[in-house]
Design a protein around this motif. Structure first.
Motif, mmCIF file in Angstrom:
data_model
loop_
_atom_site.group_PDB
_atom_site.id
_atom_site.type_symbol
_atom_site.label_atom_id
_atom_site.label_comp_id
_atom_site.label_asym_id
_atom_site.label_seq_id
_atom_site.Cartn_x
_atom_site.Cartn_y
_atom_site.Cartn_z
ATOM 1 N N UNK A 94 0.829 -1.213 0.000
ATOM 2 C CA UNK A 94 0.000 0.000 0.000
ATOM 3 C C UNK A 94 0.863 1.263 0.000
ATOM 4 N N UNK A 95 1.916 1.259 0.800
ATOM 5 C CA UNK A 95 2.730 2.468 0.947
ATOM 6 C C UNK A 95 3.646 2.696 -0.244
ATOM 7 N N UNK A 96 4.136 1.587 -0.865
ATOM 8 C CA UNK A 96 5.089 1.739 -1.966
ATOM 9 C C UNK A 96 4.406 1.835 -3.328
ATOM 10 N N UNK A 97 3.139 1.470 -3.411
ATOM 11 C CA UNK A 97 2.454 1.497 -4.714
ATOM 12 C C UNK A 97 2.556 2.851 -5.423
ATOM 13 N N UNK A 98 2.433 3.988 -4.712
ATOM 14 C CA UNK A 98 2.555 5.270 -5.427
ATOM 15 C C UNK A 98 3.931 5.506 -6.047
ATOM 16 N N UNK A 99 4.968 4.817 -5.538
ATOM 17 C CA UNK A 99 6.306 4.997 -6.081
ATOM 18 C C UNK A 99 6.559 4.141 -7.322
ATOM 19 N N UNK A 100 5.749 3.084 -7.503
ATOM 20 C CA UNK A 100 5.975 2.175 -8.626
ATOM 21 C C UNK A 100 5.532 2.863 -9.908
ATOM 22 N N UNK A 101 6.415 2.900 -10.870
ATOM 23 C CA UNK A 101 6.085 3.566 -12.132
ATOM 24 C C UNK A 101 4.996 2.802 -12.865
ATOM 25 N N UNK A 102 4.206 3.505 -13.650
ATOM 26 C CA UNK A 102 3.212 2.840 -14.485
ATOM 27 C C UNK A 102 3.912 1.806 -15.357
ATOM 28 N N UNK A 103 3.368 0.599 -15.375
ATOM 29 C CA UNK A 103 4.022 -0.489 -16.086
ATOM 30 C C UNK A 103 5.015 -1.262 -15.247
ATOM 31 N N UNK A 104 5.171 -0.877 -13.976
ATOM 32 C CA UNK A 104 6.089 -1.578 -13.082
ATOM 33 C C UNK A 104 5.483 -2.860 -12.539
ATOM 34 N N UNK A 128 -5.376 -0.304 -14.042
ATOM 35 C CA UNK A 128 -5.412 0.957 -14.801
ATOM 36 C C UNK A 128 -4.046 1.605 -14.987
ATOM 37 N N UNK A 129 -3.097 1.308 -14.106
ATOM 38 C CA UNK A 129 -1.745 1.869 -14.232
ATOM 39 C C UNK A 129 -0.797 0.910 -14.950
ATOM 40 N N UNK A 130 -1.274 -0.246 -15.331
ATOM 41 C CA UNK A 130 -0.406 -1.212 -15.980
ATOM 42 C C UNK A 130 0.611 -1.840 -15.048
ATOM 43 N N UNK A 131 0.377 -1.735 -13.737
ATOM 44 C CA UNK A 131 1.284 -2.328 -12.752
ATOM 45 C C UNK A 131 0.858 -3.781 -12.526
ATOM 46 N N UNK A 132 1.781 -4.699 -12.761
ATOM 47 C CA UNK A 132 1.486 -6.122 -12.619
ATOM 48 C C UNK A 132 1.843 -6.596 -11.204
#
Length: 260
Positions: A127-137, A177-181
């Protein structure tokens, strides 16, 4: 004379955060990333392991003490990752703990510690690190073959890892929606310094290792490097895969039997 071309290292320019990255599977993954040109932030709790990991990983890694069960430490980790790495390509949620007891011997402290680290800590790390993960990360989480095995003595541990598998599937849906797998890797018996049982004696670990070799269809333990390879495949190569679980268990959880 043909021009000489230089192939960049496979993870050049990549960034990653690995919890529980100072020994075993986490360290093997960090080593592969750093060797491939990535910058990583690695966490652990044991001071000796932290010191050894700093020496082994070198300047490509920021090795920090962080307790996954402490939400304040998770906040501090996110702040550090943002400062040192900026956007993150991979978060490998690998920190975990196991204490093995028949269910009638499990104490409240045993129960709480395993769920605090393996489940609550993993959830809030994501939850805390998700905003740091780039789209497609990518997120990769370590679960376990025990989720579906009904192994005696592992009731609490198996429950924590089953919860983690469900978390990963929901996070995978919410981050589409952010393409984060978001995927999980499920190791079987893997040869690590503790063999996954932190409170076991040397004799108990030796017996556990013999058991693993006997029941695994491939008749051996896996290596940390083999699990790391699966993690990196999910992180960077399996670009059309999300919400999936990849077993790295020598066939143990696949219903296979060893030929007589």
């Amino acid at each position: 004379m043909p021009a000489i071309t230089h192939t960049p290292p496979p993870y050049s320019g990549r960034t990653a955060v690995i919890t529980g990255g100072t020994i075993g599977i986490g360290l093997a993954t960090a080593k592969a990333l750093v060797a491939g040109g990535a910058r990583v932030v690695v966490t652990g709790r044991n001071e000796d392991n932290l010191r050894a990991a700093r020496e082994e990983l070198g300047p490509g890694a920021h090795v920090v003490r962080s307790d996954t069960a402490d939400l304040g430490d998770i906040d501090a980790l996110a702040a550090l990752a943002g400062e040192r790495l900026g956007r993150v390509d991979l978060v490998f949620v690998n920190a975990g703990v196991a204490t093995l007891h028949p269910f009638q011997d499990v104490t409240e402290d045993d129960y709480d510690r395993q769920f605090d680290v393996n489940t609550k800590g993993a959830y809030f790390t994501m939850r805390r690190l998700a905003p740091l993960v780039r789209d497609g990360g990518s997120f990769v989480l370590t679960t376990s073959v025990t989720v579906g095995s009904g192994t005696p003595g592992m009731s609490v541990y198996s429950g924590t890892k089953a919860a983690l598998r469900s978390f990963a599937q929901v996070f995978a849906a919410e981050l589409l929606p952010r393409g984060v797998r978001v995927n999980t890797v499920s190791p079987g018996f893997i040869r690590t310094p503790t063999l996954g049982a932190v409170d076991a004696t040397e004799e108990e670990r030796a017996a556990f290792e013999r058991l693993g070799d006997a029941v695994t269809p491939m008749r051996r333990h896996g290596t940390s490097e083999e699990v790391a390879a699966a993690v990196l495949f999910l992180a960077f190569e399996a670009t059309f895969t999300t919400g999936a679980d990849l077993a790295v268990d020598g066939g143990l959880g696949q219903g296979l039997s060893h030929p007589a």
